[in-house]
Design an enzyme around this catalytic site. Structure first.
Site, PDB file in Angstrom:
ATOM      1  N   TYR A 151       9.137  34.702  59.260  1.00 41.84           N
ATOM      2  CA  TYR A 151       8.769  35.535  58.121  1.00 41.84           C
ATOM      3  C   TYR A 151       9.506  36.876  58.189  1.00 41.84           C
ATOM      4  CZ  TYR A 151       5.003  32.202  57.245  1.00 41.84           C
ATOM      5  OH  TYR A 151       4.300  31.057  56.972  1.00 41.84           O
ATOM      6  N   ASN A 174       4.386  29.921  46.378  1.00 41.99           N
ATOM      7  CA  ASN A 174       5.607  29.275  45.911  1.00 41.99           C
ATOM      8  C   ASN A 174       5.260  28.169  44.914  1.00 41.99           C
ATOM      9  OD1 ASN A 174       8.050  27.950  45.586  1.00 41.99           O
ATOM     10  ND2 ASN A 174       8.184  27.256  47.712  1.00 41.99           N
ATOM     11  N   CYS A 182       9.844  26.629  51.466  1.00 46.65           N
ATOM     12  CA  CYS A 182       9.027  27.585  52.198  1.00 46.65           C
ATOM     13  C   CYS A 182       8.460  26.992  53.483  1.00 46.65           C
ATOM     14  CB  CYS A 182       7.906  28.122  51.305  1.00 46.65           C
ATOM     15  SG  CYS A 182       6.814  26.855  50.632  1.00 46.65           S
ATOM     16  N   HIS A 183       8.493  25.658  53.612  1.00 45.59           N
ATOM     17  CA  HIS A 183       7.993  25.042  54.849  1.00 45.59           C
ATOM     18  C   HIS A 183       8.883  25.372  56.039  1.00 45.59           C
ATOM     19  CE1 HIS A 183      10.834  22.099  53.114  1.00 45.59           C
ATOM     20  NE2 HIS A 183      11.082  21.746  54.362  1.00 45.59           N
ATOM     21  N   GLU A 209      12.644  16.624  59.011  1.00 43.09           N
ATOM     22  CA  GLU A 209      13.964  17.237  58.931  1.00 43.09           C
ATOM     23  C   GLU A 209      14.632  17.316  60.296  1.00 43.09           C
ATOM     24  OE1 GLU A 209      13.990  20.914  56.808  1.00 43.09           O
ATOM     25  OE2 GLU A 209      13.074  20.062  55.008  1.00 43.09           O
TER      26      GLU A 209
END
Length: 214
Positions: A151, A174, A182-183, A209
């Site tokens: 962040y 979001n 945003c993850h 991912e």
């Protein structure tokens, strides 16, 4: 309903009435009527927001799009009805379940969840994000697939190093999670932190991912 002229006169009422319709439960006749309403309302310029749901590994997602692009993705835990009401209030009450407008988004999300897509290529309508929150969202696609940023790092990249809490709020609100990633924003200690879709969903996305990128 007899055609476009009826939609011109009563389109808003008809589309709003169809807002909570479920084609899977309507039966063939009503399903055909609903499909006709979607087609005719689009042709008549009366369909401001089209939506559909998509089953995914993180649960059912609500997808919604204006003519400008994808405007909302909502997890089931965010309450799809509440998301539709937000769209009605903020964009237009002329909302209808019309899956065809979401075909591209649905296909790309399915490719993402099967590890075949690393970046989304979709037109986006970011009208639901304002000011600094929108600035933050514009930075998130710079965080590459399989990577994360804290962040604090996102706050610095957005030009406000001290606005760490505001970055968290931007991520929490979001309107287009997954597509605007945003993850991939985590705490400074590397722990996932909060997520609109729930902590388990965030961990699943990051693991997906990481595995595909590795």
């Amino acid at each position: 309903m007899t055609g476009t002229s009826d939609l011109d006169s009563h389109g808003t009422r008809l589309i709003t009435a169809a807002l909570s319709g479920d084609q899977a439960q309507d039966g063939p006749a009503l399903a055909r009527l609903h499909a006709r309403l979607a087609a005719e309302s689009g042709d008549a310029g009366l369909l401001d927001v089209a939506y559909r749901t998509l089953d995914t590994p993180v649960g059912a997602l609500l997808l919604a799009a204006t003519e400008q692009g994808l405007v909302r993705i909502a997890f089931a835990v965010q309450d799809h009805d509440a998301a539709l009401q937000q769209l009605s209030d903020a964009v237009s009450p002329r909302i209808l379940r019309a899956p065809a407008r979401l075909d591209g988004a649905s296909r790309q999300l399915e490719e993402y969840f099967t590890g075949r897509r690393y970046r989304f290529e979709l037109p986006l309508d970011l009208r639901l994000a304002k000011g600094f929150r929108r600035d933050v969202l514009a930075r998130l696609p710079d965080i590459g697939y399989g990577h994360t940023a804290s962040y604090a790092q996102v706050a610095a990249a957005s030009g406000s190093p001290r606005a760490v809490r505001a970055v968290g709020t931007a991520c929490a609100t979001n309107p287009l999670p997954l597509v605007v990633p945003c993850h991939r924003v985590v705490r400074s200690d590397g722990s996932p932190g909060q997520y609109a879709g729930g902590a388990d969903a965030k961990r699943l996305l990051l693991a997906l991912e990481s595995a595909a990128a590795g």
